[in-house]
Design an enzyme around this catalytic site. Structure first.
Site, PDB file in Angstrom:
ATOM      1  N   ASP A   1      13.534   4.210  11.497  1.00  0.00           N
ATOM      2  CA  ASP A   1      13.569   2.994  10.191  1.00  0.00           C
ATOM      3  C   ASP A   1      13.017   1.477  11.104  1.00  0.00           C
ATOM      4  O   ASP A   1      14.099   1.222  12.265  1.00  0.00           O
ATOM      5  CB  ASP A   1      15.311   2.480  10.018  1.00  0.00           C
ATOM      6  CG  ASP A   1      15.215   2.026   8.345  1.00  0.00           C
ATOM      7  OD1 ASP A   1      14.504   1.797   7.352  1.00  0.00           O
ATOM      8  OD2 ASP A   1      15.797   0.737   8.718  1.00  0.00           O
TER       9      ASP A   1
ATOM     10  N   ASN B   1      10.339  -8.857   5.510  1.00  0.00           N
ATOM     11  CA  ASN B   1       9.423  -9.789   4.464  1.00  0.00           C
ATOM     12  C   ASN B   1      10.208 -10.797   3.786  1.00  0.00           C
ATOM     13  O   ASN B   1       9.569 -11.561   3.215  1.00  0.00           O
ATOM     14  CB  ASN B   1      10.006  -8.105   3.075  1.00  0.00           C
ATOM     15  CG  ASN B   1       9.179  -7.518   3.342  1.00  0.00           C
ATOM     16  OD1 ASN B   1       7.839  -6.942   3.922  1.00  0.00           O
ATOM     17  ND2 ASN B   1       9.662  -5.776   2.908  1.00  0.00           N
TER      18      ASN B   1
ATOM     19  N   HIS C   1       5.071 -10.054   1.527  1.00  0.00           N
ATOM     20  CA  HIS C   1       5.527  -8.433   1.714  1.00  0.00           C
ATOM     21  C   HIS C   1       4.037  -8.310   1.981  1.00  0.00           C
ATOM     22  O   HIS C   1       3.849  -7.020   2.405  1.00  0.00           O
ATOM     23  CB  HIS C   1       5.165  -8.146   0.112  1.00  0.00           C
ATOM     24  CG  HIS C   1       7.082  -7.769  -0.459  1.00  0.00           C
ATOM     25  ND1 HIS C   1       7.633  -9.119  -0.919  1.00  0.00           N
ATOM     26  CD2 HIS C   1       7.970  -7.337  -0.252  1.00  0.00           C
ATOM     27  CE1 HIS C   1       8.764  -8.809  -1.259  1.00  0.00           C
ATOM     28  NE2 HIS C   1       9.117  -7.667  -0.825  1.00  0.00           N
TER      29      HIS C   1
ATOM     30  N   ASP D   1       3.071  -5.322   4.510  1.00  0.00           N
ATOM     31  CA  ASP D   1       2.619  -4.084   4.494  1.00  0.00           C
ATOM     32  C   ASP D   1       2.077  -3.894   6.335  1.00  0.00           C
ATOM     33  O   ASP D   1       1.770  -3.123   6.519  1.00  0.00           O
ATOM     34  CB  ASP D   1       1.775  -4.121   3.952  1.00  0.00           C
ATOM     35  CG  ASP D   1       2.517  -3.886   2.279  1.00  0.00           C
ATOM     36  OD1 ASP D   1       3.280  -3.215   1.856  1.00  0.00           O
ATOM     37  OD2 ASP D   1       1.683  -3.494   1.223  1.00  0.00           O
TER      38      ASP D   1
ATOM     39  N   GLU E   1      10.898   1.670   4.474  1.00  0.00           N
ATOM     40  CA  GLU E   1      10.369   1.419   6.207  1.00  0.00           C
ATOM     41  C   GLU E   1      11.001   2.788   7.051  1.00  0.00           C
ATOM     42  O   GLU E   1      11.254   2.548   7.841  1.00  0.00           O
ATOM     43  CB  GLU E   1      10.406   0.375   6.672  1.00  0.00           C
ATOM     44  CG  GLU E   1      12.607  -0.278   6.045  1.00  0.00           C
ATOM     45  CD  GLU E   1      13.153  -0.543   5.461  1.00  0.00           C
ATOM     46  OE1 GLU E   1      12.683   0.067   4.094  1.00  0.00           O
ATOM     47  OE2 GLU E   1      14.310  -0.857   5.480  1.00  0.00           O
TER      48      GLU E   1
END
Ligand SMILES: [Mg+2]
Length: 305
Positions: free
Chosen positions: A179, A187, A192, A196, A223
């Site tokens: 994770d 973010n 965002h 990505d 994630e």
């Protein structure tokens, strides 16, 4: 970044297997206007070739000394690595029984000798186009479009097959769940789109460690990533988790709202044996408990059990 776009006809590779050099040169000359051609003169060389360089299609002479084309085709269809490669036979025996033998061996089509150039081209094109479409569909079904890693569909489908086989062989399955630490804050801080890009870079770093053919790296959720590692002890699973955590640390992606100042991973690792009693969710749940402990203990680390 990973591209989902599939190959086109011109960049496809076909392998021509024929003991007669004049014949294979002719076939290659005809087909080189469609795609890239490679030639070998016997079945064993063809199997060798496929190990390093999976062709998109094979054109195989039925009559060859040593292993004949029918036997070669059966071997291709029996191996998981090559079963999806279409085989087109070139044959001078077009009697009813011989035709049936070709279909029974698992071919996709056959072309009689002497070869008519346009017939060969059209049959090869048809098979190649179907193969490319199937590849594209498989890619979309089983891969994550952002990172190019496998997706959740893949692990759900692959796990029961893997579990049965590993149990039969009395082999363990290593599983790591990763994770990205403080990813919500990432973010919130960078947006965002940057989020990505960050995930794609993390996936690229992970990919360097998925070396064995059956190891699978999966984007499991936002994630969260999973490494599925057949035949892997807890020691080796833990070592790999540490290597991946270190590789992502070394990327040195700035993360000002994380206490570590950069993007890091936490991981929970397990290795299970005789696990046909488990469903996938239960194995993941064990790894998840370890992941939770890794977070509690300060992140950027693996906890294994
Ligand atoms: Mg021959």
């Amino acid at each position: 970044m990973f591209q989902l776009a599939s190959k086109n006809l011109a960049s496809s590779n076909i392998l021509i297997v024929d003991d007669d050099e004049i014949s294979s040169t002719l076939i290659a000359a005809i087909l080189s206007e469609v795609c890239q051609c490679f030639t070998v003169s016997n079945a064993l060389d063809a199997l060798d070739f496929c190990e390093n360089n999976l062709p998109d299609l094979m054109v195989v002479d039925v009559n060859m000394p040593g292993m004949d084309g029918l036997t070669l085709c059966k071997k291709i269809k029996q191996s998981k690595a090559t079963e999806d490669v279409p085989v087109i036979f070139i044959t001078s025996n077009t009697g009813e029984n011989s035709q049936n033998d070709c279909w029974q061996a698992g071919c996709s089509d056959f072309v009689p000798k002497p070869v008519i150039a346009q017939t060969l081209i059209h049959r090869v094109k048809n098979q190649l186009l179907s193969k490319l479409r199937l590849d594209a569909i498989m890619k979309m079904t089983f891969h994550d479009s952002l990172t190019g890693l496998y997706n959740r569909n893949y692990i759900t489908q692959e796990y029961p097959i893997l579990a049965r086989q590993l149990n039969r062989d009395q082999q363990p399955l290593g599983l790591i769940i990763f994770d990205v630490d403080n990813f919500k804050q990432y973010n919130d801080t960078y947006g965002h789109l940057q989020g990505d890009i960050c995930l794609a870079r993390v996936a690229d770093a992970m990919r360097k460690f998925g070396r064995r053919a059956r190891d699978a790296l999966v984007r499991f959720g936002g994630e969260e990533f999973i490494a599925l590692l057949p035949n892997t002890s807890l020691t080796d699973t833990t070592r790999l988790a540490n290597q991946i955590i270190q590789a992502v640390f070394n990327l040195n992606i700035p993360h000002t709202t994380s206490s570590l100042g950069r993007v890091t991973l936490s991981a929970g690792a397990v290795s299970v044996q005789n696990f046909d009693q488990y469903v996938l969710d239960e194995v993941i749940e064990q790894a998840d408990i370890n992941l939770y402990d890794a977070k509690l203990e300060g992140k950027n680390q693996v906890v294994a059990s």
